[in-house]
Design a protein around this motif. Structure first.
Motif, PDB file in Angstrom:
ATOM      1  N   GLU A 180      -0.669   8.200   0.660  1.00  0.00           N
ATOM      2  CA  GLU A 180      -0.896   9.484  -0.017  1.00  0.00           C
ATOM      3  C   GLU A 180      -1.444  10.469   1.011  1.00  0.00           C
TER       4      GLU A 180
ATOM      5  N   CYS B 245      -6.554   0.800  -6.471  1.00  0.00           N
ATOM      6  CA  CYS B 245      -7.735   1.158  -5.671  1.00  0.00           C
ATOM      7  C   CYS B 245      -7.307   1.649  -4.299  1.00  0.00           C
ATOM      8  N   TYR B 246      -8.248   2.254  -3.565  1.00  0.00           N
ATOM      9  CA  TYR B 246      -7.933   2.856  -2.273  1.00  0.00           C
ATOM     10  C   TYR B 246      -8.700   2.156  -1.152  1.00  0.00           C
TER      11      TYR B 246
ATOM     12  N   HIS C 273     -12.089   1.909  -6.442  1.00  0.00           N
ATOM     13  CA  HIS C 273     -11.492   2.639  -7.560  1.00  0.00           C
ATOM     14  C   HIS C 273     -12.117   4.011  -7.727  1.00  0.00           C
TER      15      HIS C 273
ATOM     16  N   TRP D 130       0.845  -1.203   0.000  1.00  0.00           N
ATOM     17  CA  TRP D 130       0.000   0.000   0.000  1.00  0.00           C
ATOM     18  C   TRP D 130       0.876   1.247   0.000  1.00  0.00           C
TER      19      TRP D 130
ATOM     20  N   LEU E  27     -12.213   7.853   1.779  1.00  0.00           N
ATOM     21  CA  LEU E  27     -10.925   7.190   1.558  1.00  0.00           C
ATOM     22  C   LEU E  27      -9.895   7.610   2.603  1.00  0.00           C
TER      23      LEU E  27
ATOM     24  N   ARG F 152      -4.509   8.676   2.500  1.00  0.00           N
ATOM     25  CA  ARG F 152      -5.144   7.572   1.810  1.00  0.00           C
ATOM     26  C   ARG F 152      -4.129   6.440   1.670  1.00  0.00           C
ATOM     27  N   LEU F 153      -4.638   5.215   1.570  1.00  0.00           N
ATOM     28  CA  LEU F 153      -3.781   4.055   1.314  1.00  0.00           C
ATOM     29  C   LEU F 153      -4.158   3.487  -0.048  1.00  0.00           C
ATOM     30  N   LYS F 154      -3.253   3.630  -1.010  1.00  0.00           N
ATOM     31  CA  LYS F 154      -3.483   3.188  -2.384  1.00  0.00           C
ATOM     32  C   LYS F 154      -2.857   1.806  -2.584  1.00  0.00           C
ATOM     33  N   HIS F 155      -3.680   0.888  -3.086  1.00  0.00           N
ATOM     34  CA  HIS F 155      -3.167  -0.462  -3.347  1.00  0.00           C
ATOM     35  C   HIS F 155      -2.196  -0.395  -4.518  1.00  0.00           C
TER      36      HIS F 155
ATOM     37  N   PHE G 173     -11.058   1.735   1.656  1.00  0.00           N
ATOM     38  CA  PHE G 173     -12.329   2.480   1.643  1.00  0.00           C
ATOM     39  C   PHE G 173     -13.294   1.857   2.643  1.00  0.00           C
TER      40      PHE G 173
ATOM     41  N   CYS H 263     -11.751  -2.074  -1.199  1.00  0.00           N
ATOM     42  CA  CYS H 263     -10.768  -1.287  -1.937  1.00  0.00           C
ATOM     43  C   CYS H 263     -11.487  -0.679  -3.136  1.00  0.00           C
TER      44      CYS H 263
END
Length: 830
Positions: free
Chosen positions: A447, A478-479, A501, A444, A508, A470-473, A481, A499
């Motif tokens: 952001e 995807c984030y 999109h 992850w 998020l 935010r934690l973006k995969h 969520f 997760c």
């Protein structure tokens, strides 16, 4: 002016109808907006005769509404909630409810005056009230509200021009309206709410009959604001009443503007005073009630889990982290809090999804728990021990290891467990096993949201509390969520994590709350939550109330649609027990009459508008004018209170119709007045006779269906005959065949109750006071059978099955038991 109206102006004190005063302006005629000075006197209730009538109405209403409030002696329907909240108030334990506090606080205050300590929690429908719970007194407050509402309806109709006997007939019909009787017998919010709404309607109608600049006018305007504040503070339905008053004020202001006898300055002054009083007073009351609410509930409990940590940190005994290490880095053990749903903390536990990947569940959990802890590591970190602290700058790729289960936060191309029809969401799970170092689906990217994070270092790298991120995969983009969607029972009703999109950006966002790291020195910087101010607590509570309220979308066996309410297609089961029911059902005679009149009035208006368009004159009789004005205002109240229900997606029940129905009853009372004073003006005896028949029919319906209202005995045959509509879904099979069966049942129940108190070996009991058997379970030695029989008082003997025994059988059993027998004190029993 007609002869009739001339007669009225000379004898106005005896006639509540006053003609409209119309004057000729330079270009057009206009209506004088101020009421005649004689109108208030004409619509007063000062005569001895009428005071006696009101006293009689009050006695009748009390007999109906306060009848046998101790039955059922069990928790019914929403007493589970509102009785329970009263208990929480007394113990000062914080709780959350979707309704404002006032009505609940009054129930708690009354209970505390009676010495209630909150030891009974009202947990389940059917729980028997202990002697320490003053439930009858609490119900008496609701019943008193119901009685006062009937009296206010009478005075409201009188203030809007209805004659004494017609107002009395309307009030009697309202007093025996089954649904209103039912809601005023139990620890529910509806009866106080209706009292406050009725008070606001009455006060505003009284305000309308006084000239604008008088003391009486200002007094009733302020009283209107006070009752509006009480109504809004009991249930949000009260805001609909505020809207109704606001619309009437706007309508009246239009006539003020067109009244050439009033200068513009006077009109502006009136508008400012009305706006200040009718909006300011309710807002002040509403805010003060919440202030008292927060000052009363000071103990942190599970109920505070709906709130932010800033809010909870103000409560006594809270476990919200404080003195938290500010800097978050590699090797930190943290708890991640979701920012916007108040769903709580990122959570996992040793349970798998029943479908999809069938891997370990990831949820949001609102309470502090060891299963909320995650260990942060870099995505490519080795097993070598860390030697120095390393921050987490924006863009850092990390992995999160669940401390308790050793599973890593993971996402992949599986559909989420509940939101499986959303193509833009993917499942988030806990994945891994002993010796497994993880894979790329565990990665992850942080952001940081620089706009929402605290200015300073929190925008450059992650800091506890201050950084929103935010934690973006890393693979799918995807984030992490979450949203207001709950998992089913297999997920313990916890909030779904996926997760996404896409989706709302605010859903998020996350931040770090708990934070420990052995690599930081003991004197490292620490921070804590800033406790919420009253204003923040007030706004947060109302936001949560709104969010939870609109999400009450689960189906319920007794829910109904607003379109069905005017037809009384079904009711609500409140309680079932001992071959009896409490079932909320309206008085069909009055209910259907009100609905029919609303439809009829709509047709009358359309016909009159059509006639006016083709040039026919409009009736200007005072009775007709007042009928149209008052009915239009009341039906506007009906519409304002029912229309929002058609926009709601939450659970709705028949009792949500009652505020609108109250306005419908007021409008129907005006119709009865027109029936007597206009339609049968030359044969009023016939008009009054019709009204009398109508009242008798309403009373008959109430009496016939009173077993459902009071929860008393009824026969199966009468019950089956009563089900006029298929939606009246109370069960007749549970009723007994005859009233004699109830008497026999009571006797059998007493015998069974007596037998239950015998402890194994005793097979004989002597009793005369069967009500006190449970209180007297003493086993005593009996020297011999003769001494037992020679004791004073009548005796009856039963075996363990409740069968009667002869003296010979008793003697034999006593001898077999070695003289041990249960002895119950003998007293008369009714």
């Amino acid at each position: 002016m007609s002869v009739k109206d001339e007669k009225r102006t000379s004898g106005v004190e005896n006639d509540p109808m006053q003609p409209l005063e119309v004057k000729q302006g330079p270009v057009r005629p206009f209506v004088v907006s101020e009421p005649p000075k004689t109108l208030a006197a004409a619509r007063s209730t000062r005569s001895l005769k009428e005071r006696l009538v009101v006293i009689g109405l009050a006695i009748f209403t009390v007999a109906i509404r306060l009848h046998d409030l101790s039955w059922p002696n069990q928790v019914i329907f929403d007493e589970v909630h509102f009785g329970g909240f009263a208990s929480e108030y007394i113990k000062k334990d914080f709780f959350f409810d979707v309704h404002p506090p006032l009505a609940k606080m009054i129930f708690a205050w009354i209970a505390s005056l009676a010495g209630f300590t909150g030891d009974f929690e009202f947990k389940n429908i059917g729980d028997i009230y202990p002697s320490t719970t003053p439930y009858v007194l609490m119900r008496s407050w609701a019943a008193t509200c119901g009685c006062l509402t009937v009296i206010l309806l009478y005075f409201t109709l009188r203030a809007s021009g209805v004659r004494m006997w017609v107002a009395l007939a309307s009030a009697v019909c309202f007093a025996v309206e089954n649904s209103f009787v039912t809601i005023s017998r139990y620890i529910l919010l509806d009866a106080p709410l209706m009292l406050f709404i009725a008070g606001a309607v009455y006060a505003f109608k009284k305000y309308e009959v006084f000239p604008t600049d008088t003391y009486q006018s200002l007094k009733y305007l302020v009283l209107t604001g006070v009752f509006l504040g009480f109504a809004a503070s009991a249930k949000w339905v009260g805001f609909f009443t505020i809207a109704w008053v606001g619309l009437l004020c706007a309508f009246r202001l239009w006539f003020f503007i067109g009244d050439l006898t009033k200068p513009i300055r006077s009109t502006v002054k009136v508008a400012v005073i009305k706006g200040t009083v009718l909006l300011g007073v309710p807002l002040i009351i509403y805010t003060m009630i919440f202030y008292i609410h927060f000052q009363t509930l000071t103990h942190d409990t599970a109920g505070s889990g709906f709130y932010s940590s800033e809010f909870r940190s103000t409560l006594e005994g809270n476990h919200i982290p404080s003195d938290i290490l500010a800097e978050v880095g590699v090797g930190s053990t943290v708890t991640l809090h979701h920012l916007n749903t108040r769903g709580g903390y990122l959570h996992s536990h040793l349970h798998e999804y029943p479908a999809g990947s069938k891997q370990q569940q990831i949820t949001l959990y609102p309470h502090l728990d060891g299963n909320n802890e995650w260990l942060i590591s870099l995505y490519n970190q080795t097993d070598a021990p860390l030697t120095s602290f390393e921050n987490l700058p924006d863009g850092t790729k990390i992995r999160l290891l669940h401390k308790v289960t050793s599973r890593r936060l993971h996402s992949h191309d599986h559909k989420p467990p509940v939101s499986e029809n959303s193509d833009w969401q993917k499942e988030v799970s806990g994945y891994g096993f002993e010796g497994f170092d993880g894979d790329a689906n565990d990665d992850w990217i942080i952001e940081i949201d620089k706009d929402l994070s605290k200015p300073g270092p929190a925008r450059d790298h992650v800091r506890a509390l201050e950084t929103k991120f935010r934690l973006k995969h890393a693979i799918t983009g995807c984030y992490l969520f979450s949203h207001e969607v709950k998992l089913p029972k297999w997920g313990f009703d916890q909030q779904e994590v996926t997760c996404a999109h896409s989706g709302k950006p605010e859903l998020l966002l996350w931040y770090i709350e708990g934070n420990t790291n052995d690599l930081l020195p003991e004197d490292a910087e620490r921070i804590s939550y800033k406790p919420s101010s009253f204003l923040k607590k007030f706004l947060e509570t109302n936001e949560r109330m709104w969010t939870i309220n609109k999400n009450l979308v689960d189906t319920h066996v007794y829910e109904s649609m607003p379109s069905s309410w005017p037809f009384l297609l079904r009711g609500i089961g409140y309680w079932t027990g001992e071959h009896r029911h409490v079932y909320l059902l309206g008085n069909a005679v009055l209910w259907w009459s009100v609905s029919s009149f609303i439809a009829l009035f709509a047709m009358i208006i359309m016909f009159e508008l059509g006639s006016w368009q083709v040039g026919k004159p409009i009736l200007q009789d005072s009775d007709v004018v007042n009928f149209h004005i008052q009915v239009s205002e009341y039906l506007l109240g009906f519409a304002v209170h029912i229309a929002p229900s058609f926009l709601m997606k939450r659970q709705l029940f028949l009792h949500h119709y009652l505020p609108a129905y109250y306005f419908g009853i007021l409008a129907f009372g005006q119709a009865l007045e027109a029936f007597v004073s206009y339609i049968f003006r030359r044969a009023k005896t016939i008009g009054y006779a019709f009204i009398l028949v109508f009242v008798a029919s309403s009373i008959f319906f109430f009496k016939f269906y009173s077993p459902l209202t009071y929860g008393t005995a009824w026969t199966k045959d009468l019950c089956e005959k009563s089900q006029l509509l298929s939606g009246w879904d109370y069960t007749c099979d549970s009723y007994l065949n005859t009233y004699e069966d109830y008497k026999n049942l009571n006797s059998t129940s007493v015998v069974a109750e007596t037998a239950e108190t015998i402890v194994n070996e005793p097979a004989v009991t002597s009793y005369a006071n069967i009500e006190e058997v449970k209180e007297s379970e003493e086993l005593v030695e009996v020297d011999d059978f003769e001494s037992l029989m020679n004791e004073p008082g009548e005796k009856k003997f039963l075996d363990q099955n409740g069968n009667p025994l002869s003296p010979e059988e008793v003697q034999k059993l006593v001898e077999e038991q070695g003289g041990r027998i249960q002895k119950v004190q003998e007293r008369s029993h009714d």
